[in-house]
Design a protein around this motif. Sequence first.
Motif, PDB file in Angstrom:
ATOM      1  N   LEU A  86     107.329 -21.812 -56.568  1.00 57.17           N
ATOM      2  CA  LEU A  86     106.140 -21.191 -56.829  1.00 57.17           C
ATOM      3  C   LEU A  86     105.624 -21.493 -58.268  1.00 57.17           C
ATOM      4  CD1 LEU A  86     107.117 -17.642 -55.424  1.00 57.17           C
ATOM      5  CD2 LEU A  86     105.060 -19.118 -54.790  1.00 57.17           C
ATOM      6  N   PHE A  87     106.417 -21.517 -59.360  1.00 54.34           N
ATOM      7  CA  PHE A  87     106.218 -21.809 -60.753  1.00 54.34           C
ATOM      8  C   PHE A  87     105.414 -23.467 -60.956  1.00 54.34           C
ATOM      9  CE2 PHE A  87     109.346 -18.537 -62.640  1.00 54.34           C
ATOM     10  CZ  PHE A  87     108.393 -18.158 -63.475  1.00 54.34           C
ATOM     11  N   GLY A  88     106.200 -24.187 -60.028  1.00 59.51           N
ATOM     12  CA  GLY A  88     105.626 -25.568 -60.037  1.00 59.51           C
ATOM     13  C   GLY A  88     104.189 -25.578 -59.256  1.00 59.51           C
ATOM     14  N   ALA A  89     103.936 -25.180 -58.070  1.00 61.39           N
ATOM     15  CA  ALA A  89     102.693 -25.201 -57.452  1.00 61.39           C
ATOM     16  C   ALA A  89     101.631 -24.393 -58.509  1.00 61.39           C
ATOM     17  CB  ALA A  89     102.766 -24.821 -56.026  1.00 61.39           C
ATOM     18  N   ILE A  90     102.053 -23.331 -59.049  1.00 62.99           N
ATOM     19  CA  ILE A  90     101.029 -22.334 -59.808  1.00 62.99           C
ATOM     20  C   ILE A  90     100.445 -23.248 -61.045  1.00 62.99           C
ATOM     21  CG2 ILE A  90     100.861 -20.541 -61.389  1.00 62.99           C
ATOM     22  CD1 ILE A  90     102.698 -18.885 -59.287  1.00 62.99           C
ATOM     23  N   GLY A  91     101.576 -23.869 -61.542  1.00 61.97           N
ATOM     24  CA  GLY A  91     101.077 -24.487 -62.739  1.00 61.97           C
ATOM     25  C   GLY A  91      99.992 -25.650 -62.583  1.00 61.97           C
ATOM     26  N   TRP A  92     100.244 -26.660 -61.673  1.00 62.41           N
ATOM     27  CA  TRP A  92      99.414 -27.434 -61.297  1.00 62.41           C
ATOM     28  C   TRP A  92      97.819 -27.151 -60.971  1.00 62.41           C
ATOM     29  CZ3 TRP A  92      97.691 -31.633 -62.846  1.00 62.41           C
ATOM     30  CH2 TRP A  92      96.575 -32.411 -61.851  1.00 62.41           C
ATOM     31  N   ILE A  93      97.997 -25.856 -60.028  1.00 63.52           N
ATOM     32  CA  ILE A  93      96.760 -25.548 -59.298  1.00 63.52           C
ATOM     33  C   ILE A  93      95.826 -24.956 -60.392  1.00 63.52           C
ATOM     34  CG2 ILE A  93      95.727 -24.186 -57.679  1.00 63.52           C
ATOM     35  CD1 ILE A  93      98.125 -24.746 -55.925  1.00 63.52           C
ATOM     36  N   ALA A  94      96.498 -24.166 -61.161  1.00 63.05           N
ATOM     37  CA  ALA A  94      95.868 -23.672 -62.457  1.00 63.05           C
ATOM     38  C   ALA A  94      95.070 -24.544 -63.240  1.00 63.05           C
ATOM     39  CB  ALA A  94      96.852 -22.408 -63.166  1.00 63.05           C
ATOM     40  N   LEU A  95      95.953 -25.386 -63.580  1.00 64.54           N
ATOM     41  CA  LEU A  95      95.281 -26.339 -64.534  1.00 64.54           C
ATOM     42  C   LEU A  95      94.153 -27.149 -63.785  1.00 64.54           C
ATOM     43  CD1 LEU A  95      95.490 -28.279 -67.275  1.00 64.54           C
ATOM     44  CD2 LEU A  95      97.244 -29.658 -65.877  1.00 64.54           C
ATOM     45  N   ALA A  96      94.377 -27.658 -62.717  1.00 64.87           N
ATOM     46  CA  ALA A  96      93.151 -28.426 -61.894  1.00 64.87           C
ATOM     47  C   ALA A  96      92.012 -27.507 -62.014  1.00 64.87           C
ATOM     48  CB  ALA A  96      93.638 -28.857 -60.425  1.00 64.87           C
ATOM     49  N   THR A  97      92.118 -25.986 -61.370  1.00 64.80           N
ATOM     50  CA  THR A  97      90.974 -25.147 -61.373  1.00 64.80           C
ATOM     51  C   THR A  97      90.317 -25.021 -62.819  1.00 64.80           C
ATOM     52  OG1 THR A  97      92.284 -24.171 -59.512  1.00 64.80           O
ATOM     53  CG2 THR A  97      90.344 -22.930 -60.755  1.00 64.80           C
ATOM     54  N   SER A 104      94.788 -30.299 -53.817  1.00 60.94           N
ATOM     55  CA  SER A 104      95.346 -29.484 -52.582  1.00 60.94           C
ATOM     56  C   SER A 104      96.410 -28.658 -52.863  1.00 60.94           C
ATOM     57  CB  SER A 104      95.878 -30.499 -51.560  1.00 60.94           C
ATOM     58  OG  SER A 104      96.563 -30.158 -50.632  1.00 60.94           O
ATOM     59  N   THR A 105      96.460 -27.289 -52.463  1.00 65.68           N
ATOM     60  CA  THR A 105      97.469 -26.510 -52.413  1.00 65.68           C
ATOM     61  C   THR A 105      98.757 -27.052 -51.827  1.00 65.68           C
ATOM     62  OG1 THR A 105      96.250 -24.433 -52.960  1.00 65.68           O
ATOM     63  CG2 THR A 105      98.342 -23.870 -52.312  1.00 65.68           C
ATOM     64  N   THR A 106      98.160 -27.573 -50.546  1.00 68.23           N
ATOM     65  CA  THR A 106      99.579 -27.728 -49.637  1.00 68.23           C
ATOM     66  C   THR A 106     100.274 -29.014 -50.291  1.00 68.23           C
ATOM     67  OG1 THR A 106      98.052 -27.643 -47.656  1.00 68.23           O
ATOM     68  CG2 THR A 106      99.726 -28.948 -47.382  1.00 68.23           C
ATOM     69  N   HIS A 107      99.619 -30.028 -50.680  1.00 67.83           N
ATOM     70  CA  HIS A 107     100.310 -31.192 -51.450  1.00 67.83           C
ATOM     71  C   HIS A 107     101.147 -30.422 -52.777  1.00 67.83           C
ATOM     72  CE1 HIS A 107      97.903 -33.985 -49.362  1.00 67.83           C
ATOM     73  NE2 HIS A 107      98.451 -34.690 -50.149  1.00 67.83           N
ATOM     74  N   ALA A 108     100.473 -29.342 -53.428  1.00 62.22           N
ATOM     75  CA  ALA A 108     101.081 -28.792 -54.517  1.00 62.22           C
ATOM     76  C   ALA A 108     102.463 -28.270 -54.247  1.00 62.22           C
ATOM     77  CB  ALA A 108     100.512 -28.041 -55.422  1.00 62.22           C
ATOM     78  N   ILE A 109     102.442 -27.561 -53.054  1.00 61.80           N
ATOM     79  CA  ILE A 109     103.573 -26.695 -52.745  1.00 61.80           C
ATOM     80  C   ILE A 109     104.742 -27.821 -51.862  1.00 61.80           C
ATOM     81  CG2 ILE A 109     104.520 -25.180 -50.805  1.00 61.80           C
ATOM     82  CD1 ILE A 109     101.938 -23.574 -50.950  1.00 61.80           C
ATOM     83  N   THR A 110     104.037 -28.897 -51.228  1.00 61.50           N
ATOM     84  CA  THR A 110     105.234 -29.740 -50.872  1.00 61.50           C
ATOM     85  C   THR A 110     105.734 -30.474 -51.923  1.00 61.50           C
ATOM     86  OG1 THR A 110     103.564 -30.268 -48.963  1.00 61.50           O
ATOM     87  CG2 THR A 110     105.128 -31.959 -49.558  1.00 61.50           C
ATOM     88  N   GLY A 111     105.039 -30.857 -53.032  1.00 60.89           N
ATOM     89  CA  GLY A 111     105.881 -31.472 -54.237  1.00 60.89           C
ATOM     90  C   GLY A 111     106.487 -30.547 -54.930  1.00 60.89           C
ATOM     91  N   ALA A 241     105.232 -17.914 -46.881  1.00 63.82           N
ATOM     92  CA  ALA A 241     106.407 -18.724 -46.505  1.00 63.82           C
ATOM     93  C   ALA A 241     107.381 -18.747 -47.645  1.00 63.82           C
ATOM     94  CB  ALA A 241     106.246 -19.747 -45.883  1.00 63.82           C
ATOM     95  N   LEU A 242     106.816 -19.032 -48.896  1.00 68.67           N
ATOM     96  CA  LEU A 242     107.800 -19.099 -50.289  1.00 68.67           C
ATOM     97  C   LEU A 242     108.587 -17.937 -50.637  1.00 68.67           C
ATOM     98  CD1 LEU A 242     105.351 -21.450 -52.245  1.00 68.67           C
ATOM     99  CD2 LEU A 242     107.069 -22.060 -50.529  1.00 68.67           C
TER     100      LEU A 242
END
Length: 364
Positions: A86-97, A104-111, A241-242
């Motif tokens: 969750l930390f990893g996905a949140i960090g990137w999506i927040a920066l991009a926004t 893609s949130t899907t890509h961020a969660i996958t990564g 799911a996370l």
Amino acid sequence: MSVVLLTLLALLAFANGANDNCKGVATLVGYGAASARRALLWAAVTTAAGAAVSFWFAGGLVRSFSTGLFSSGSIADASLFFAAVLFGAIGWIALATLTGLPVSTTHAITGALVGTGLVVLGNSDLKWGYLGSKFAMPLLLGPLLGLVIVYLAAWPIGYVVARSARRCVCLFDEPVIGRSRMAAAVAADELTVVVDSESACAAAGPAAAVSATSVTNAAHWLSSGLVGFARGWNDTPKIAALALVVLPATQRTMAFAIVVMAMALGGLIAGRRVLRTLAEKVTPLPLSQSLTASFVTAALVGLASWNGLPVSTTHVATGSIVGAGLSNDRTQVRWGKVTEIVLSWLVTVPVAGLLAAIAAIVLR
């Protein structure tokens, strides 16, 4: 730990809504059919509806984004594992926004799942074949299918829209056959149905009228709403799911409810920057291309959700918009902005994975 996970879940859902809710309504704003405020409100409502439906019809996506990528029983401390994801996905999506990039949130969660898995479990417990077939292939094909289908479909749809433009079906409460301005009329008792131009019907003062303009506008709003619905259906279970693996059964409904509300609020409060990028900075869209892009995006994401396949609404919507721009006037497509968006997609998986890996190391 449940409180921490639910808080992180809410933050990720909020960031997701801020970056993704606008994907369906960008064509409305780009065409000029809605203001940003009205469009984002419509996106929030339709996304929340799709998110609510996903509670009952998204078992495949929940399994894929919880433990599907890893060997059975390999995750010893699920709470810390998914907190790092969750930390990893949140960090990137927040920066991009914040920078207005549609990612893609899907890509961020996958990564983030892969990055955390490599640090905590190692290479051997990751199902690389499953990652390729269930994650990589749908995510890769989504934008390509959107671009090609919209490019091909925009021509016949454009022809129909052009032929019906400014036409009107009017209902009169007295016979009008014989009036030279009326192109076609059918009388029944004291009512007369007339098909003519909008201006002619307006001048004659019908009792009721349905114009081609109103129908196409309604279809445009409907298609945008369907994109929001399909996106909510596809994205909500990936986020929920996370935490579902860790939370007790009594809190799972709460997790879905938190995701639904946070996604809606994220789009309303912080969705304007990404909306502006897609609506104004990629390509201008006439009505027929805009309508085609919306319907194709909704169809592809909806079909993927029904079959439990993770696709990126961001990628599908952007691919559809580019396809619409190519069918309209390829010289008007702003390739610099398109390249910038594609580059942001390419770095999403590794950056989210790196952030999640760092979080996993710290939480250990």
